[in-house]
Design an enzyme around this catalytic site. Structure first.
Site, PDB file in Angstrom:
ATOM      1  N   ASP A 160       0.853  -0.931   0.011  1.00 31.95           N
ATOM      2  CA  ASP A 160      -0.093   0.028   0.070  1.00 31.95           C
ATOM      3  C   ASP A 160       0.946   1.159  -0.049  1.00 31.95           C
ATOM      4  O   ASP A 160       1.490   1.462   0.969  1.00 31.95           O
ATOM      5  CB  ASP A 160      -0.987   0.003   1.334  1.00 31.95           C
ATOM      6  N   ASP A 161       0.842   1.949  -1.075  1.00 30.99           N
ATOM      7  CA  ASP A 161       1.652   3.435  -1.138  1.00 30.99           C
ATOM      8  C   ASP A 161       3.109   3.091  -1.388  1.00 30.99           C
ATOM      9  O   ASP A 161       3.904   4.089  -1.014  1.00 30.99           O
ATOM     10  CB  ASP A 161       1.488   4.137   0.208  1.00 30.99           C
ATOM     11  N   CYS A 169      -6.331   3.866  -3.483  1.00 33.49           N
ATOM     12  CA  CYS A 169      -6.715   2.425  -2.844  1.00 33.49           C
ATOM     13  C   CYS A 169      -7.613   1.516  -3.461  1.00 33.49           C
ATOM     14  O   CYS A 169      -7.550   0.726  -3.959  1.00 33.49           O
ATOM     15  CB  CYS A 169      -6.962   2.682  -1.309  1.00 33.49           C
ATOM     16  N   ARG A 172      -7.519  -1.878  -6.054  1.00 33.05           N
ATOM     17  CA  ARG A 172      -7.800  -2.931  -5.678  1.00 33.05           C
ATOM     18  C   ARG A 172      -8.873  -3.368  -6.613  1.00 33.05           C
ATOM     19  O   ARG A 172      -9.016  -4.764  -6.656  1.00 33.05           O
ATOM     20  CB  ARG A 172      -8.094  -3.021  -4.136  1.00 33.05           C
ATOM     21  N   LYS A 188      -5.346  -5.604   4.050  1.00 31.57           N
ATOM     22  CA  LYS A 188      -6.262  -4.811   3.660  1.00 31.57           C
ATOM     23  C   LYS A 188      -7.036  -5.033   2.541  1.00 31.57           C
ATOM     24  O   LYS A 188      -6.501  -5.482   1.366  1.00 31.57           O
ATOM     25  CB  LYS A 188      -5.372  -3.377   3.301  1.00 31.57           C
ATOM     26  N   HIS A 215     -10.622  -3.127   1.444  1.00 38.78           N
ATOM     27  CA  HIS A 215     -10.822  -1.804   0.848  1.00 38.78           C
ATOM     28  C   HIS A 215     -11.659  -1.997  -0.277  1.00 38.78           C
ATOM     29  O   HIS A 215     -11.753  -1.017  -1.190  1.00 38.78           O
ATOM     30  CB  HIS A 215      -9.519  -1.064   0.537  1.00 38.78           C
ATOM     31  N   SER A 274      -8.174   1.263   4.955  1.00 41.07           N
ATOM     32  CA  SER A 274      -6.738   2.009   5.284  1.00 41.07           C
ATOM     33  C   SER A 274      -6.589   2.017   6.626  1.00 41.07           C
ATOM     34  O   SER A 274      -7.530   2.333   7.481  1.00 41.07           O
ATOM     35  CB  SER A 274      -6.732   3.231   4.508  1.00 41.07           C
ATOM     36  N   HIS A 284       1.720   2.475   3.874  1.00 40.19           N
ATOM     37  CA  HIS A 284       0.669   3.527   4.254  1.00 40.19           C
ATOM     38  C   HIS A 284       0.726   4.038   5.531  1.00 40.19           C
ATOM     39  O   HIS A 284       1.021   3.446   6.302  1.00 40.19           O
ATOM     40  CB  HIS A 284      -0.768   2.917   3.819  1.00 40.19           C
ATOM     41  N   ASP A 314      -0.321  -0.939  -4.985  1.00 46.55           N
ATOM     42  CA  ASP A 314      -1.564  -0.386  -5.479  1.00 46.55           C
ATOM     43  C   ASP A 314      -1.465   0.947  -5.916  1.00 46.55           C
ATOM     44  O   ASP A 314      -2.077   1.485  -6.701  1.00 46.55           O
ATOM     45  CB  ASP A 314      -2.636  -0.243  -4.107  1.00 46.55           C
ATOM     46  N   ASN A 315      -0.317   1.839  -5.760  1.00 47.48           N
ATOM     47  CA  ASN A 315      -0.018   3.021  -6.429  1.00 47.48           C
ATOM     48  C   ASN A 315       1.296   3.442  -5.958  1.00 47.48           C
ATOM     49  O   ASN A 315       1.885   3.026  -4.908  1.00 47.48           O
ATOM     50  CB  ASN A 315      -1.005   4.040  -5.972  1.00 47.48           C
ATOM     51  N   LYS A 364       1.292   9.503  -5.420  1.00 51.60           N
ATOM     52  CA  LYS A 364      -0.226   8.916  -5.293  1.00 51.60           C
ATOM     53  C   LYS A 364      -1.092  10.107  -5.803  1.00 51.60           C
ATOM     54  O   LYS A 364      -0.958  11.263  -5.226  1.00 51.60           O
ATOM     55  CB  LYS A 364      -0.268   8.549  -3.901  1.00 51.60           C
TER      56      LYS A 364
END
Length: 515
Positions: free
Chosen positions: A40-41, A80, A84, A133, A135, A158, A250, A302-303, A323
């Site tokens: 994540d991130d 996010c 996903r 996660k 989401h 998140s 994240h 994810d990004n 992001k």
């Protein structure tokens, strides 16, 4: 000397066991296990083989050495839930009605009519599990166990969507200072951010910890990893799919005592080192079970990095922005895949690809049927197995953001950025200590970039290639027709409705009826 009948029986046994072994090997070549690790991130330059500095990632470096690195790999949208949704369904997120980042109690989530990656694997009898996660909606109807996963343990959204959001932590110091001035009680609690309830830990579709604490957040990476290892051990004798979706890096950043203070990069480096440890634990579990050659391991994000958090944010390297934008720093992420004997070791693919392509690729590999409805991804098996020679099967990819705004079209080496407003730090540093800096808005004009030679998007070459601009604008128009474009006030004809949260009373009646 062995009697003839015994010799015949012995040879028959050898032939039979050899045949069974050969059959098993043949079956495993078409039903490999899959472990998908999704951060994540995590920015493009946040792991060793993609340029990280200030900490080491030996397990990820090994994974890359034994597999392929994709250096032109993208997510559908740099946020996010949208990202996903695309990963899980092989569809652009706006096709299935998922936009942005869904908050606690969101009224929408993934529809029961969509086919998830887990449901794809269930077609072929796979065991399916997830930790981390999700989401894609936090109502029970949206959770993983109702969308193809046999088991789930993790956070529904998140880890910053809790009462003590990082932006609110700054209020603690202010509150304490004010308390001293008015001779009030010291140590006042930080103000809670309006709208964020306690952060729940979920197992299956039940809350097992209604209020995750900071101390418990320190154990998230370890707990998710332990779940993955146990799942591998339990299902080593049959095909399985496991989705390990880390909450980190994240913000707010948390790390266990195993890695706290270990890196030169501070807590962010510590967090990445623990994620690398997690990858190593998964690899060791596969090796211990003797199934590493029967398993595809994929690692990506994810990004891009949440740059406003500065020292607590990752890096997009030489890529532009991060992001929350459609620039390469937001949508291009590191990607590593290993499948011994199938994916050439220490290889690199420079062709463009996207998370939407993993769904049909897995379908091709295991022989599963694609959904009856439209998906957007295409099979990239050849790019995995022949990374130097294979070409991207897509003539173009689309990138949307915000309220369904079409912001860019990519085709081959080219990327056409369409006029839109985006957030930026404008060259200023991000925040420190977990506190974000303020973004400002900037205006992107129509521009063409040659991503093969200018991945940093520094030189607009639209004037030199008007025919490319015209071609990509034609693709953009087809996207507006199919998926819509809020900037042009267009509704797409090919979009589908998301799942809708059942009204609370109706949901209660349904539960009572189920009992």
């Amino acid at each position: 000397m062995m009697f003839p009948i015994k010799r015949v029986l012995f040879l028959s046994f050898v032939l039979l066991t050899s045949s069974i072994a050969a059959l098993h090997a043949a079956d495993r070549s078409t039903t490999p296990n899959v472990v998908l690790i999704f951060c994540d991130d995590l920015g493009y330059a946040d792991i060793g083989s993609f340029g990280a500095r200030g900490y080491t990632t030996p397990n990820l470096d090994r994974l890359a050495k034994e597999g392929v690195r994709f250096t032109n790999f993208h997510v559908s949208q740099a946020v996010c839930s949208a990202s996903r949704a695309a990963l899980m369904t092989g569809c652009y997120n706006n096709r299935i009605g998922i936009h942005g980042a869904l908050g606690p109690g969101a009224q929408v989530g993934i529809s029961k009519d969509e086919v998830t990656m887990a449901e794809l694997f269930k077609q072929k009898g796979y065991a399916t599990g997830m930790s981390g996660k999700w989401h894609l909606g936090d109502a029970p109807q949206f959770l993983p166990v109702h969308h193809g996963f046999d088991e789930y343990y993790g956070l529904p959204y998140s880890n910053d969507m809790w009462p003590y959001h990082p932006e609110m932590m700054a209020n603690l110091a202010k509150a304490e200072a004010n308390a001293k001035k008015v001779n009030a009680k010291k140590g006042e609690e930080p103000k809670k951010r309006k709208g964020f309830p306690p952060l729940p830990m979920i197992e299956g579709d039940k809350v097992v910890d209604p209020e995750v604490t900071p101390e418990e957040q320190e154990q998230l990476t370890t707990q998710y990893t332990e779940r993955a290892v146990k799942f591998i051990e339990k299902n080593k004798d049959k095909p399985f799919f496991f989705y390990l979706a880390h909450s980190m890096p994240h913000v707010p950043l948390y790390v266990s005592s195993k890695f706290k203070g270990k890196s030169e990069r501070g807590v962010f480096g510590d967090v990445i080192m623990e994620i690398d440890w997690s990858v190593g634990e998964v690899m060791k579990a596969l090796e211990k079970a003797g199934i590493e050659k029967d398993t595809i391991v994929i690692f990506t994000s994810d990004n891009g990095p949440w740059l406003s958090y500065g020292t607590h944010a990752g890096s997009s390297g030489s890529l532009k922005e991060g992001k929350g934008t459609s620039w390469e720093g937001g949508i291009r992420v590191p990607f590593i895949a290993r499948w011994p004997g199938k994916i050439p070791a220490d290889s690199e693919c420079r062709e463009p690809a996207m998370t939407i392509d993993l769904f049909p690729t897995f379908a091709r590999i295991i022989g599963a049927s694609l959904p009856g409805h439209k998906i957007d991804g295409l099979d990239i098996t050849q790019m995995l197995e022949s990374p130097k020679d294979a070409k991207c099967p897509h003539p173009f990819y689309f990138t949307y953001y915000a309220n369904n705004q079409l912001q860019a079209v990519m085709g081959g080496q080219w990327k056409l950025v369409l006029p839109h407003t985006y957030r930026t730090l404008g060259g200023k540093p991000g925040g420190d200590g977990g506190k974000p800096a303020q973004y400002t808005n900037a205006q992107a004009e129509l521009a063409l970039y040659d991503l093969y030679n200018d991945a940093g998007e520094t030189m607009n070459v639209a004037d030199k290639h008007p025919e490319v601009v015209a071609r990509l604008q034609g693709y953009a128009e087809s996207a507006r027709e199919d998926l819509g474009d809020s900037l042009h006030k267009r509704d797409g004809t090919g979009t589908r409705e998301p799942g809708r949260r059942a009204p609370q009373k109706a949901q209660g009646k349904q539960e009572a009826a189920g009992k």
